[in-house]
Design a protein around this motif. Structure first.
Motif, PDB file in Angstrom:
ATOM      1  N   MET A  95       0.889  -5.056  12.353  1.00  7.13           N
ATOM      2  CA  MET A  95       0.412  -6.180  11.536  1.00  7.13           C
ATOM      3  C   MET A  95       1.217  -6.266  10.245  1.00  7.13           C
ATOM      4  O   MET A  95       1.484  -5.233   9.626  1.00  7.13           O
ATOM      5  CB  MET A  95      -1.062  -5.996  11.167  1.00  7.13           C
ATOM      6  CG  MET A  95      -2.034  -6.017  12.314  1.00  7.13           C
ATOM      7  SD  MET A  95      -2.369  -7.656  12.932  1.00  7.13           S
ATOM      8  CE  MET A  95      -3.188  -8.391  11.547  1.00  7.13           C
ATOM      9  N   ASP A  96       1.550  -7.470   9.851  1.00  2.00           N
ATOM     10  CA  ASP A  96       2.127  -7.703   8.525  1.00  2.00           C
ATOM     11  C   ASP A  96       0.961  -7.668   7.549  1.00  2.00           C
ATOM     12  O   ASP A  96       0.098  -8.545   7.580  1.00  2.00           O
ATOM     13  CB  ASP A  96       2.846  -9.044   8.496  1.00  2.00           C
ATOM     14  CG  ASP A  96       3.518  -9.331   7.171  1.00  2.00           C
ATOM     15  OD1 ASP A  96       2.939  -8.996   6.105  1.00  2.00           O
ATOM     16  OD2 ASP A  96       4.611  -9.925   7.177  1.00  2.00           O
ATOM     17  N   SER A  97       0.913  -6.663   6.697  1.00  2.00           N
ATOM     18  CA  SER A  97      -0.250  -6.473   5.825  1.00  2.00           C
ATOM     19  C   SER A  97      -0.344  -7.536   4.736  1.00  2.00           C
ATOM     20  O   SER A  97      -1.428  -7.766   4.210  1.00  2.00           O
ATOM     21  CB  SER A  97      -0.226  -5.076   5.199  1.00  2.00           C
ATOM     22  OG  SER A  97       0.926  -4.914   4.396  1.00  2.00           O
ATOM     23  N   ALA A  99       0.988 -10.932   5.114  1.00  2.00           N
ATOM     24  CA  ALA A  99       0.703 -12.206   5.782  1.00  2.00           C
ATOM     25  C   ALA A  99      -0.573 -12.152   6.613  1.00  2.00           C
ATOM     26  O   ALA A  99      -1.149 -13.190   6.950  1.00  2.00           O
ATOM     27  CB  ALA A  99       1.879 -12.607   6.665  1.00  2.00           C
ATOM     28  N   GLY A 100      -1.014 -10.927   6.973  1.00  2.00           N
ATOM     29  CA  GLY A 100      -2.230 -10.781   7.766  1.00  2.00           C
ATOM     30  C   GLY A 100      -2.087 -11.280   9.189  1.00  2.00           C
ATOM     31  O   GLY A 100      -3.033 -11.785   9.785  1.00  2.00           O
ATOM     32  N   ARG A 101      -0.903 -11.124   9.759  1.00  2.00           N
ATOM     33  CA  ARG A 101      -0.699 -11.588  11.139  1.00  2.00           C
ATOM     34  C   ARG A 101      -0.018 -10.504  11.964  1.00  2.00           C
ATOM     35  O   ARG A 101       0.690  -9.642  11.429  1.00  2.00           O
ATOM     36  CB  ARG A 101       0.123 -12.870  11.172  1.00  2.00           C
ATOM     37  CG  ARG A 101       1.520 -12.727  10.656  1.00  2.00           C
ATOM     38  CD  ARG A 101       2.330 -14.032  10.769  1.00  2.00           C
ATOM     39  NE  ARG A 101       3.639 -13.852  10.201  1.00  2.00           N
ATOM     40  CZ  ARG A 101       4.678 -13.294  10.831  1.00  2.00           C
ATOM     41  NH1 ARG A 101       4.537 -12.875  12.068  1.00  2.00           N
ATOM     42  NH2 ARG A 101       5.842 -13.158  10.246  1.00  2.00           N
ATOM     43  N   LYS A 102      -0.246 -10.569  13.269  1.00  2.00           N
ATOM     44  CA  LYS A 102       0.399  -9.624  14.178  1.00  2.00           C
ATOM     45  C   LYS A 102       1.879  -9.958  14.280  1.00  2.00           C
ATOM     46  O   LYS A 102       2.253 -11.125  14.407  1.00  2.00           O
ATOM     47  CB  LYS A 102      -0.216  -9.697  15.572  1.00  2.00           C
ATOM     48  CG  LYS A 102      -1.613  -9.142  15.660  1.00  2.00           C
ATOM     49  CD  LYS A 102      -2.132  -9.237  17.078  1.00  2.00           C
ATOM     50  CE  LYS A 102      -3.574  -8.775  17.133  1.00  2.00           C
ATOM     51  NZ  LYS A 102      -4.131  -8.916  18.481  1.00  2.00           N
ATOM     52  N   VAL A 103       2.696  -8.922  14.231  1.00  2.00           N
ATOM     53  CA  VAL A 103       4.135  -9.119  14.399  1.00  2.00           C
ATOM     54  C   VAL A 103       4.643  -8.475  15.692  1.00  2.00           C
ATOM     55  O   VAL A 103       5.743  -8.775  16.139  1.00  2.00           O
ATOM     56  CB  VAL A 103       4.944  -8.602  13.184  1.00  2.00           C
ATOM     57  CG1 VAL A 103       4.630  -9.429  11.955  1.00  2.00           C
ATOM     58  CG2 VAL A 103       4.703  -7.138  12.915  1.00  2.00           C
ATOM     59  N   THR A 105       2.938  -6.613  19.512  1.00  2.00           N
ATOM     60  CA  THR A 105       1.892  -5.993  20.330  1.00  2.00           C
ATOM     61  C   THR A 105       2.494  -5.630  21.687  1.00  2.00           C
ATOM     62  O   THR A 105       3.396  -6.303  22.176  1.00  2.00           O
ATOM     63  CB  THR A 105       0.681  -6.922  20.573  1.00  2.00           C
ATOM     64  OG1 THR A 105       1.124  -8.083  21.285  1.00  2.00           O
ATOM     65  CG2 THR A 105       0.010  -7.338  19.287  1.00  2.00           C
ATOM     66  N   ASN A 121       5.663  -7.752  23.929  1.00  2.00           N
ATOM     67  CA  ASN A 121       5.234  -8.580  22.804  1.00  2.00           C
ATOM     68  C   ASN A 121       5.064 -10.052  23.183  1.00  2.00           C
ATOM     69  O   ASN A 121       4.306 -10.773  22.543  1.00  2.00           O
ATOM     70  CB  ASN A 121       6.227  -8.430  21.643  1.00  2.00           C
ATOM     71  CG  ASN A 121       5.668  -8.940  20.346  1.00  2.00           C
ATOM     72  OD1 ASN A 121       4.536  -8.644  19.973  1.00  2.00           O
ATOM     73  ND2 ASN A 121       6.468  -9.726  19.640  1.00  2.00           N
TER      74      ASN A 121
END
Length: 153
Positions: A95-97, A99-103, A105, A121
């Motif tokens: 997670m981009d801490s 931006a709060g989004r998954k980068v 998986t 991903n």
């Protein structure tokens, strides 16, 4: 303590071992059951700091889940699930801490220590005949055994 893992799941898991698509679905069921029973497991916090954590969950003194989080700009969270003393599933979420989004998986599925499926991903299955697949399988087999044995100490 008797595990709540249903006998039906165990029977199906071993009865369909040769059919990887069915095995993936059964591993998802086993992972769901382990996850739903974590409150009943003994939890050991090996590390819990500002930099991250490493938590181990045990059922009857056997590791069933190892959860690792590395904090930073990119938070790296990896879970390792074990069933019958063998790695059956891993899940990686970055997670981009800010931006709060998954980068990133990915998920891997394992049967009798071999990786049988890898969802990358882009949420697609990686071809098992590729060098990339074989290399990751080799790496996860070795590291899965290593962290499992370390958790037993």
């Amino acid at each position: 303590m008797i595990s709540k893992l249903s006998l039906l799941t165990v029977v199906l898991f071993f009865g369909l071992k040769g059919q990887s698509q069915n095995t993936v679905a059964l591993i998802d069921l086993v992972v769901g059951e382990i996850t739903s029973e974590l409150a009943e497991c003994r939890k050991v916090e090996e590390v819990n700091s500002e930099q991250g954590y490493r938590w181990l969950y045990y059922r009857n003194d056997e590791p069933v889940l190892i959860e690792i989080m590395e904090r930073g700009r990119i938070e790296k969270h990896v879970t390792w699930f074990f069933y019958n003393k063998q790695l059956v599933y891993t899940e990686t979420v970055w997670m981009d801490s800010i931006a709060g989004r998954k980068v990133h998986t990915e998920k891997t599925y394992h049967y009798q220590e071999a990786m049988i499926a890898w969802i990358n991903n882009e949420t697609t299955f990686v071809d098992a005949s590729t060098d990339e697949f074989r290399d990751l399988d080799k790496t996860l087999r070795a590291y899965g055994k290593e962290i499992y044995l370390a958790a037993l100490k």
